[in-house]
Design an enzyme around this catalytic site. Structure first.
Site, PDB file in Angstrom:
ATOM      1  CG  ASN A 166      -6.437  -1.724   2.080  1.00 18.86           C
ATOM      2  OD1 ASN A 166      -5.829  -1.143   1.192  1.00 18.86           O
ATOM      3  ND2 ASN A 166      -5.829  -2.284   3.119  1.00 18.86           N
TER       4      ASN A 166
ATOM      5  CB  CYS B 245      -0.901   0.001   1.231  1.00 17.21           C
ATOM      6  SG  CYS B 245      -1.658  -1.594   1.524  1.00 17.21           S
TER       7      CYS B 245
ATOM      8  CG  HIS C  41      -3.282   2.720   3.435  1.00 13.28           C
ATOM      9  ND1 HIS C  41      -3.877   2.488   2.214  1.00 13.28           N
ATOM     10  CD2 HIS C  41      -3.082   1.498   3.996  1.00 13.28           C
ATOM     11  CE1 HIS C  41      -4.027   1.192   2.049  1.00 13.28           C
ATOM     12  NE2 HIS C  41      -3.559   0.565   3.121  1.00 13.28           N
TER      13      HIS C  41
HETATM   14  O1  UT7 Z   1      -3.128  -2.301   3.942  1.00 11.51           O
HETATM   15  C1  UT7 Z   1      -2.890  -3.007   5.097  1.00 11.51           C
HETATM   16  C2  UT7 Z   1      -3.951  -4.054   5.212  1.00 11.51           C
HETATM   17  N1  UT7 Z   1      -4.370  -4.520   6.459  1.00 11.51           N
HETATM   18  C3  UT7 Z   1      -5.049  -3.844   7.420  1.00 11.51           C
HETATM   19  O2  UT7 Z   1      -5.172  -2.670   7.422  1.00 11.51           O
HETATM   20  C4  UT7 Z   1      -5.658  -4.710   8.500  1.00 11.51           C
HETATM   21  C5  UT7 Z   1      -5.446  -4.197   9.879  1.00 11.51           C
HETATM   22  N2  UT7 Z   1      -6.274  -4.968  10.800  1.00 11.51           N
HETATM   23  C6  UT7 Z   1      -7.576  -4.759  10.958  1.00 11.51           C
HETATM   24  O3  UT7 Z   1      -8.121  -3.850  10.397  1.00 11.51           O
HETATM   25  C7  UT7 Z   1      -8.335  -5.621  11.941  1.00 11.51           C
HETATM   26  O4  UT7 Z   1      -7.442  -6.539  12.523  1.00 11.51           O
HETATM   27  C8  UT7 Z   1      -9.527  -6.397  11.288  1.00 11.51           C
HETATM   28  C9  UT7 Z   1     -10.635  -5.427  10.937  1.00 11.51           C
HETATM   29  C10 UT7 Z   1      -9.082  -7.115  10.061  1.00 11.51           C
HETATM   30  C11 UT7 Z   1     -10.079  -7.403  12.285  1.00 11.51           C
HETATM   31  O5  UT7 Z   1     -10.365  -6.787  13.511  1.00 11.51           O
HETATM   32  P1  UT7 Z   1      -9.903  -7.497  14.882  1.00 11.51           P
HETATM   33  O6  UT7 Z   1     -10.345  -6.653  15.981  1.00 11.51           O
HETATM   34  O7  UT7 Z   1      -8.441  -7.764  14.756  1.00 11.51           O
HETATM   35  O8  UT7 Z   1     -10.782  -8.806  14.808  1.00 11.51           O
HETATM   36  P2  UT7 Z   1     -10.355 -10.337  15.029  1.00 11.51           P
HETATM   37  O9  UT7 Z   1      -9.723 -10.885  13.792  1.00 11.51           O
HETATM   38  O10 UT7 Z   1      -9.619 -10.500  16.305  1.00 11.51           O
HETATM   39  O11 UT7 Z   1     -11.786 -10.971  15.161  1.00 11.51           O
HETATM   40  C12 UT7 Z   1     -12.733 -10.561  16.164  1.00 11.51           C
HETATM   41  C13 UT7 Z   1     -13.977 -11.403  16.009  1.00 11.51           C
HETATM   42  C14 UT7 Z   1     -13.685 -12.884  15.947  1.00 11.51           C
HETATM   43  O12 UT7 Z   1     -14.792 -13.537  16.541  1.00 11.51           O
HETATM   44  P3  UT7 Z   1     -14.702 -14.116  18.027  1.00 11.51           P
HETATM   45  O13 UT7 Z   1     -13.593 -15.062  18.024  1.00 11.51           O
HETATM   46  O14 UT7 Z   1     -14.493 -12.921  18.897  1.00 11.51           O
HETATM   47  O15 UT7 Z   1     -16.051 -14.736  18.196  1.00 11.51           O
HETATM   48  C15 UT7 Z   1     -13.659 -13.174  14.497  1.00 11.51           C
HETATM   49  O16 UT7 Z   1     -13.944 -14.507  14.212  1.00 11.51           O
HETATM   50  O17 UT7 Z   1     -14.618 -11.060  14.752  1.00 11.51           O
HETATM   51  C16 UT7 Z   1     -14.741 -12.256  13.983  1.00 11.51           C
HETATM   52  N3  UT7 Z   1     -14.548 -11.910  12.606  1.00 11.51           N
HETATM   53  C17 UT7 Z   1     -15.567 -11.644  11.772  1.00 11.51           C
HETATM   54  N4  UT7 Z   1     -16.889 -11.629  11.927  1.00 11.51           N
HETATM   55  C18 UT7 Z   1     -17.649 -11.313  10.857  1.00 11.51           C
HETATM   56  C19 UT7 Z   1     -13.397 -11.762  11.942  1.00 11.51           C
HETATM   57  N5  UT7 Z   1     -13.627 -11.404  10.677  1.00 11.51           N
HETATM   58  C20 UT7 Z   1     -14.967 -11.335  10.541  1.00 11.51           C
HETATM   59  C21 UT7 Z   1     -15.804 -10.994   9.468  1.00 11.51           C
HETATM   60  N6  UT7 Z   1     -17.133 -10.985   9.657  1.00 11.51           N
HETATM   61  N7  UT7 Z   1     -15.333 -10.666   8.249  1.00 11.51           N
END
Ligand code: UT7
Length: 402
Positions: A284, A114, A254
């Site tokens: 993104n 990015c 970004h």
């Molecule tokens: O250009 C660089 C690219 N990358 C980024 O910018 C990514 C940076 N990271 C993020 O933006 C965040 O880490 C995310 C938005 C991707 C995820 O947020 P998080 O707070 O890190 O969530 P997590 O992966 O720890 O998941 C939290 C919960 C989980 O459920 P439980 O275990 O708490 O029941 C996941 O299974 O959210 C669940 N989950 C979802 N639910 C619905 C994860 N992805 C999804 C989804 N839809 N797509």
């Protein structure tokens, strides 16, 4: 040597027509609009249609940018394409774009995730500032839809396709890239990678089964990195420009995640009115994210002549880059000519004044001499009477008069 600045002389964006909403995603993978909106701020993204590629989108965006700049592909001295999802690994997408445009110039691809577009813009600025090149095309383009695993809800809901192009040209006033800060922390590379693409990971059946040809991400680690590096790099590039946040008219971060931007904005303490966000429409788009936001800000009238913008990005590598960009046109040449005219006029006035004063001095001397002659002539009889000879000078004058 006269200082050369760069400036953005043209801009154009391309977003595929095909819109994929969060509701559409609900039908593909176990996710929902409420989660995506709350956790990322994204509502929809664009995905290429059959026949579209990174190079075709780059060409679409470039044609618009060239039109704004009033240039043709033949005017380009260098092409820099920032992309981590090119048509092929070999040949570089930059050469494909150069060929499709019909340009006759060198072309290179920046693969820094990015961050690539800001890296590219800073690189273009160096070539312009040194006088090596005049018109440089910088494009951020991504087709991430081809590199995400549509069964992995951790990644597929975040990304989108698109392209943004700018033409950078020389300027005789302080416009363009005023400062930058760039960095890389390769130790964190594994947090965002496609392990099956490249010489270290030539794909085999086992890898295909593990879906390693697709992007894998440790979201939490990338989130931590992003929220630390965005404010840090912003402040560093401002310091390099000897500016503060108060000097900045628009911050263009970004467009990865609204929560990352919110946190960075709070850490910086910048007024959120001064922060441009359009990720709800495109998701993104990696290297295309900053140019898509910049161009949309310009098209919405958020950027005026003389405005100082701060672009700040982070991405795979992991890398980061920021730059202060001053928007504006070069000084009109006719003003320079007018100034030269003015200098010429002043010189001619001085010359005329000098001539006039010389003439006046000559005239004054003549008047004085004539007066002195007349006075002496009147004294002549007296001299004769007294038997004294008239002064030599008068005799001479008499002679010349004859
Ligand atoms: O250009 C660089 C690219 N990358 C980024 O910018 C990514 C940076 N990271 C993020 O933006 C965040 O880490 C995310 C938005 C991707 C995820 O947020 P998080 O707070 O890190 O969530 P997590 O992966 O720890 O998941 C939290 C919960 C989980 O459920 P439980 O275990 O708490 O029941 C996941 O299974 O959210 C669940 N989950 C979802 N639910 C619905 C994860 N992805 C999804 C989804 N839809 N797509």
């Amino acid at each position: 040597m006269e200082m050369r600045y760069s400036r953005v002389s043209g801009w154009g964006k391309y977003a595929p027509e095909n819109v994929l909403t969060n509701f559409d995603l609900e039908k593909i993978v176990d996710t929902n609009d409420a989660w995506i909106t709350k956790m990322t701020g994204i509502k929809e993204r664009r995905v290429i249609s059959e026949g579209e590629t990174a190079s075709s989108m780059a060409v679409e965006a470039t044609n618009k940018a060239l039109e704004v700049a009033g240039l043709t592909p033949a005017d380009l001295d260098l092409i820099i394409i920032a992309s981590s999802s090119p048509d092929y690994l070999v040949p570089a997408v930059s050469s494909t774009v150069q060929y499709k445009l019909g340009a006759d110039c060198p072309a290179m691809t920046v693969v820094s995730g990015c961050t690539g577009f800001v890296y590219g813009m800073v690189t273009a600025h160096q070539f312009i500032a040194t006088g090596a090149y005049d018109n440089i095309l910088v494009v951020g383009v991504e087709v991430i839809s081809k590199f995400v695993n549509w069964e992995d809800r951790n990644t597929c809901v975040l990304f989108g396709d698109g392209a943004g192009a700018v033409v950078m040209s020389p300027s005789n006033t302080s416009t363009g890239v005023m400062s930058f800060d760039m960095g890389s922390d390769g130790a964190k590379g594994h947090h965002l990678m496609a392990p099956g693409i490249g010489s270290a990971g030539i794909i085999d059946q086992a890898m295909l089964e593990r879906k390693e040809q697709y992007l894998q991400m440790n979201g939490r680690e990338v989130f931590k990195f992003a929220t630390r590096v965005l404010p840090k790099s912003t402040l560093q590039t401002l310091e390099n420009a000897e500016m503060t946040l108060d000097d900045i008219d628009l911050l263009i971060p970004h467009q990865a995640n609204a929560r990352i931007i919110d946190l960075a904005v709070r850490r910086l303490g910048i007024d959120e009115e001064k922060v441009f966000v359009n990720l709800h429409k495109y998701g993104n788009t990696a290297a295309a994210s900053i140019p898509l936001a910049l161009i949309e800000a310009v098209e919405e009238g958020r950027v005026k002549e003389g405005d100082k913008l701060c672009l700040v990005s982070f991405g795979s590598g992991l890398t980061w880059a920021s730059a202060v960009l001053q928007w504006g046109q070069p000084l009109d040449n006719s003003e320079e000519i007018a100034q030269e005219d003015l200098i010429w006029d002043l010189n001619s006035i001085r010359t005329r004044m000098a001539l006039t004063s010389t003439k006046m001095r000559v005239k004054a001397r003549t008047v004085l001499e004539e007066a002195s002659y007349k006075a002496s002539a009147m004294m002549l009889p007296l001299y004769t009477f007294t038997g004294r000879k008239p002064p030599r000078k008068l005799e001479k004058k008499e002679d010349t008069k004859k």
